[in-house]
Design a protein around this motif. Structure first.
Motif, PDB file in Angstrom:
ATOM      1  N   ASN A  89       0.326  -1.191   5.353  1.00  0.00           N
ATOM      2  CA  ASN A  89      -0.467  -1.910   4.351  1.00  0.00           C
ATOM      3  C   ASN A  89       0.365  -2.937   3.589  1.00  0.00           C
ATOM      4  OD1 ASN A  89      -2.690  -0.378   5.091  1.00  0.00           O
ATOM      5  ND2 ASN A  89      -2.544   0.999   3.333  1.00  0.00           N
ATOM      6  N   LEU A  90       1.672  -2.667   3.425  1.00  0.00           N
ATOM      7  CA  LEU A  90       2.543  -3.624   2.744  1.00  0.00           C
ATOM      8  C   LEU A  90       2.645  -4.924   3.537  1.00  0.00           C
ATOM      9  CD1 LEU A  90       5.342  -1.194   1.527  1.00  0.00           C
ATOM     10  CD2 LEU A  90       3.687  -2.407   0.086  1.00  0.00           C
ATOM     11  N   PHE A  91       2.731  -4.802   4.858  1.00  0.00           N
ATOM     12  CA  PHE A  91       2.739  -6.018   5.680  1.00  0.00           C
ATOM     13  C   PHE A  91       1.402  -6.737   5.540  1.00  0.00           C
ATOM     14  CE2 PHE A  91       1.425  -8.381   9.378  1.00  0.00           C
ATOM     15  CZ  PHE A  91       2.444  -9.318   9.466  1.00  0.00           C
ATOM     16  N   ASP A  92       0.300  -5.980   5.579  1.00  0.00           N
ATOM     17  CA  ASP A  92      -1.023  -6.602   5.454  1.00  0.00           C
ATOM     18  C   ASP A  92      -1.154  -7.348   4.126  1.00  0.00           C
ATOM     19  OD1 ASP A  92      -1.667  -5.555   7.940  1.00  0.00           O
ATOM     20  OD2 ASP A  92      -2.783  -3.853   7.110  1.00  0.00           O
ATOM     21  N   ALA A  93      -0.635  -6.755   3.043  1.00  0.00           N
ATOM     22  CA  ALA A  93      -0.678  -7.417   1.735  1.00  0.00           C
ATOM     23  C   ALA A  93       0.142  -8.699   1.756  1.00  0.00           C
ATOM     24  CB  ALA A  93      -0.181  -6.472   0.642  1.00  0.00           C
ATOM     25  N   TRP A  94       1.304  -8.657   2.403  1.00  0.00           N
ATOM     26  CA  TRP A  94       2.147  -9.846   2.527  1.00  0.00           C
ATOM     27  C   TRP A  94       1.417 -10.920   3.335  1.00  0.00           C
ATOM     28  CZ3 TRP A  94       4.441 -12.189   6.822  1.00  0.00           C
ATOM     29  CH2 TRP A  94       5.410 -13.160   6.526  1.00  0.00           C
ATOM     30  N   ASN A  95       0.838 -10.521   4.452  1.00  0.00           N
ATOM     31  CA  ASN A  95       0.109 -11.441   5.316  1.00  0.00           C
ATOM     32  C   ASN A  95      -1.090 -12.042   4.571  1.00  0.00           C
ATOM     33  OD1 ASN A  95      -0.138 -12.697   7.863  1.00  0.00           O
ATOM     34  ND2 ASN A  95      -1.557 -11.138   8.582  1.00  0.00           N
ATOM     35  N   ASP A  96      -1.795 -11.216   3.797  1.00  0.00           N
ATOM     36  CA  ASP A  96      -2.914 -11.712   2.987  1.00  0.00           C
ATOM     37  C   ASP A  96      -2.435 -12.701   1.927  1.00  0.00           C
ATOM     38  OD1 ASP A  96      -4.641 -10.126   4.470  1.00  0.00           O
ATOM     39  OD2 ASP A  96      -4.822  -8.572   2.922  1.00  0.00           O
ATOM     40  N   SER A  97      -1.222 -12.463   1.384  1.00  0.00           N
ATOM     41  CA  SER A  97      -0.695 -13.401   0.384  1.00  0.00           C
ATOM     42  C   SER A  97      -0.409 -14.762   1.020  1.00  0.00           C
ATOM     43  CB  SER A  97       0.551 -12.835  -0.313  1.00  0.00           C
ATOM     44  OG  SER A  97       1.690 -12.897   0.517  1.00  0.00           O
ATOM     45  N   LEU A  98      -0.047 -14.775   2.293  1.00  0.00           N
ATOM     46  CA  LEU A  98       0.149 -16.051   2.986  1.00  0.00           C
ATOM     47  C   LEU A  98      -1.157 -16.835   3.025  1.00  0.00           C
ATOM     48  CD1 LEU A  98       2.263 -15.023   6.138  1.00  0.00           C
ATOM     49  CD2 LEU A  98       3.111 -15.878   3.935  1.00  0.00           C
ATOM     50  N   ALA A  99      -2.264 -16.126   3.230  1.00  0.00           N
ATOM     51  CA  ALA A  99      -3.573 -16.771   3.350  1.00  0.00           C
ATOM     52  C   ALA A  99      -4.012 -17.442   2.045  1.00  0.00           C
ATOM     53  CB  ALA A  99      -4.618 -15.757   3.802  1.00  0.00           C
ATOM     54  N   THR A 100      -3.415 -17.060   0.915  1.00  0.00           N
ATOM     55  CA  THR A 100      -3.766 -17.698  -0.355  1.00  0.00           C
ATOM     56  C   THR A 100      -3.223 -19.115  -0.436  1.00  0.00           C
ATOM     57  OG1 THR A 100      -1.797 -17.018  -1.618  1.00  0.00           O
ATOM     58  CG2 THR A 100      -3.661 -15.455  -1.542  1.00  0.00           C
ATOM     59  N   GLY A 101      -2.175 -19.399   0.350  1.00  0.00           N
ATOM     60  CA  GLY A 101      -1.539 -20.709   0.280  1.00  0.00           C
ATOM     61  C   GLY A 101      -0.650 -20.890  -0.933  1.00  0.00           C
ATOM     62  N   ASP A 102      -0.445 -19.825  -1.698  1.00  0.00           N
ATOM     63  CA  ASP A 102       0.315 -19.872  -2.947  1.00  0.00           C
ATOM     64  C   ASP A 102       1.708 -19.264  -2.737  1.00  0.00           C
ATOM     65  OD1 ASP A 102       1.403 -19.474  -5.512  1.00  0.00           O
ATOM     66  OD2 ASP A 102      -0.545 -19.005  -6.391  1.00  0.00           O
ATOM     67  N   ALA A 103       2.713 -20.120  -2.681  1.00  0.00           N
ATOM     68  CA  ALA A 103       4.086 -19.672  -2.423  1.00  0.00           C
ATOM     69  C   ALA A 103       4.595 -18.725  -3.504  1.00  0.00           C
ATOM     70  CB  ALA A 103       5.015 -20.878  -2.298  1.00  0.00           C
ATOM     71  N   THR A 104       4.157 -18.919  -4.734  1.00  0.00           N
ATOM     72  CA  THR A 104       4.588 -18.041  -5.821  1.00  0.00           C
ATOM     73  C   THR A 104       4.032 -16.631  -5.617  1.00  0.00           C
ATOM     74  OG1 THR A 104       4.763 -19.903  -7.335  1.00  0.00           O
ATOM     75  CG2 THR A 104       4.613 -17.710  -8.327  1.00  0.00           C
ATOM     76  N   LYS A 105       2.777 -16.514  -5.201  1.00  0.00           N
ATOM     77  CA  LYS A 105       2.183 -15.198  -4.931  1.00  0.00           C
ATOM     78  C   LYS A 105       2.962 -14.475  -3.833  1.00  0.00           C
ATOM     79  CE  LYS A 105      -2.671 -15.782  -6.216  1.00  0.00           C
ATOM     80  NZ  LYS A 105      -2.689 -14.951  -7.381  1.00  0.00           N
ATOM     81  N   VAL A 106       3.359 -15.197  -2.808  1.00  0.00           N
ATOM     82  CA  VAL A 106       4.141 -14.582  -1.731  1.00  0.00           C
ATOM     83  C   VAL A 106       5.484 -14.122  -2.284  1.00  0.00           C
ATOM     84  CG1 VAL A 106       5.187 -14.912   0.535  1.00  0.00           C
ATOM     85  CG2 VAL A 106       3.022 -16.045   0.006  1.00  0.00           C
ATOM     86  N   SER A 107       6.142 -14.967  -3.026  1.00  0.00           N
ATOM     87  CA  SER A 107       7.462 -14.650  -3.574  1.00  0.00           C
ATOM     88  C   SER A 107       7.429 -13.451  -4.513  1.00  0.00           C
ATOM     89  CB  SER A 107       8.034 -15.867  -4.299  1.00  0.00           C
ATOM     90  OG  SER A 107       9.326 -15.596  -4.780  1.00  0.00           O
TER      91      SER A 107
ATOM     92  N   GLY B 141       6.113  -0.112  -8.010  1.00  0.00           N
ATOM     93  CA  GLY B 141       5.479  -0.387  -6.720  1.00  0.00           C
ATOM     94  C   GLY B 141       6.528  -0.738  -5.689  1.00  0.00           C
ATOM     95  N   TRP B 142       6.059  -0.998  -4.481  1.00  0.00           N
ATOM     96  CA  TRP B 142       6.949  -1.350  -3.372  1.00  0.00           C
ATOM     97  C   TRP B 142       7.153  -2.854  -3.334  1.00  0.00           C
ATOM     98  CZ3 TRP B 142       9.535   2.311  -0.914  1.00  0.00           C
ATOM     99  CH2 TRP B 142       9.058   3.615  -0.998  1.00  0.00           C
ATOM    100  N   LYS B 143       8.405  -3.258  -3.170  1.00  0.00           N
ATOM    101  CA  LYS B 143       8.762  -4.677  -3.090  1.00  0.00           C
ATOM    102  C   LYS B 143       9.646  -4.897  -1.864  1.00  0.00           C
ATOM    103  CE  LYS B 143       7.388  -6.284  -7.232  1.00  0.00           C
ATOM    104  NZ  LYS B 143       6.916  -7.600  -7.577  1.00  0.00           N
ATOM    105  N   ILE B 144       9.631  -6.102  -1.363  1.00  0.00           N
ATOM    106  CA  ILE B 144      10.477  -6.471  -0.228  1.00  0.00           C
ATOM    107  C   ILE B 144      11.880  -6.754  -0.756  1.00  0.00           C
ATOM    108  CG2 ILE B 144      10.857  -8.143   1.622  1.00  0.00           C
ATOM    109  CD1 ILE B 144       7.751  -8.712   1.398  1.00  0.00           C
ATOM    110  N   SER B 145      12.873  -6.061  -0.198  1.00  0.00           N
ATOM    111  CA  SER B 145      14.262  -6.309  -0.604  1.00  0.00           C
ATOM    112  C   SER B 145      15.008  -7.139   0.433  1.00  0.00           C
ATOM    113  CB  SER B 145      15.001  -5.005  -0.882  1.00  0.00           C
ATOM    114  OG  SER B 145      15.034  -4.200   0.268  1.00  0.00           O
ATOM    115  N   THR B 146      14.603  -7.024   1.679  1.00  0.00           N
ATOM    116  CA  THR B 146      15.195  -7.824   2.752  1.00  0.00           C
ATOM    117  C   THR B 146      14.093  -8.160   3.749  1.00  0.00           C
ATOM    118  OG1 THR B 146      17.267  -6.583   2.566  1.00  0.00           O
ATOM    119  CG2 THR B 146      16.993  -7.925   4.524  1.00  0.00           C
TER     120      THR B 146
END
Length: 156
Positions: free
Chosen positions: A38-56, A138-143
């Motif tokens: 689900n964490l990957f899905d959330a990341w992938n969904d954030s890409l669909a927003t087009g908002d680089a800050t949301k992804v970051s 929550g879970w965050k991407i570290s690498t």
């Protein structure tokens, strides 16, 4: 004390690390495999927003990003935002082709192969590794490492 522990360890006696009271009170959070997926899905969904800050925002502030389509290592929030601004212009949508998930105490690793399809009908298949950490909330991407496959990949 360190010298004593080293001496005991060299003699084949107890080498267990000393654990402080503060370390014992730290909660161990374990994600399920589905949580990690689900964490990957959330990341992938954030890409669909087009908002680089949301992804970051899905990354810890000192995360390491080794992106697929850039030679620059991204070590800061601003560097990740700059990368995703350009990447998001391509309209990426990722799909996991194969994965292995490893789960530990307050960390998880998702590694495998994914394919990105872009709005211009091109695609790139890449190897990836996402390392996640529990930050207390929550879970965050570290690498995040992503590298294009070294040889052409044929699609079935």
């Amino acid at each position: 004390m360190k010298k004593t522990l080293l001496s005991l360890c060299l003699l084949g006696l107890s080498c267990a690390p000393v654990v402080t009271q503060a370390q014992q009170s730290v909660t161990c959070v374990r994600a399920s495999e589905q949580d990690v997926a689900n964490l990957f899905d959330a990341w992938n969904d954030s890409l669909a927003t087009g908002d680089a800050t949301k992804v970051s925002e899905l990354y810890v502030s000192d995360a390491v990003l080794l992106p697929t389509i850039s030679n620059q290592v991204r070590l800061t929030d601003q560097e990740r935002i700059d990368y995703f601004k350009d990447f998001l212009k391509k309209g990426p949508r990722g799909k996991i082709d194969s994965r292995t998930i490893r789960i530990g105490c307050n960390k998880a690793i998702d590694t495998g192969v994914y394919t990105f399809n872009f709005k211009d009908n091109t695609h790139v298949t890449a190897r990836y590794t996402f390392t996640y950490v529990w930050d207390g909330k929550g879970w965050k991407i570290s690498t995040h490492h992503s590298s294009a496959m070294p040889e052409p990949v044929s699609k079935p």
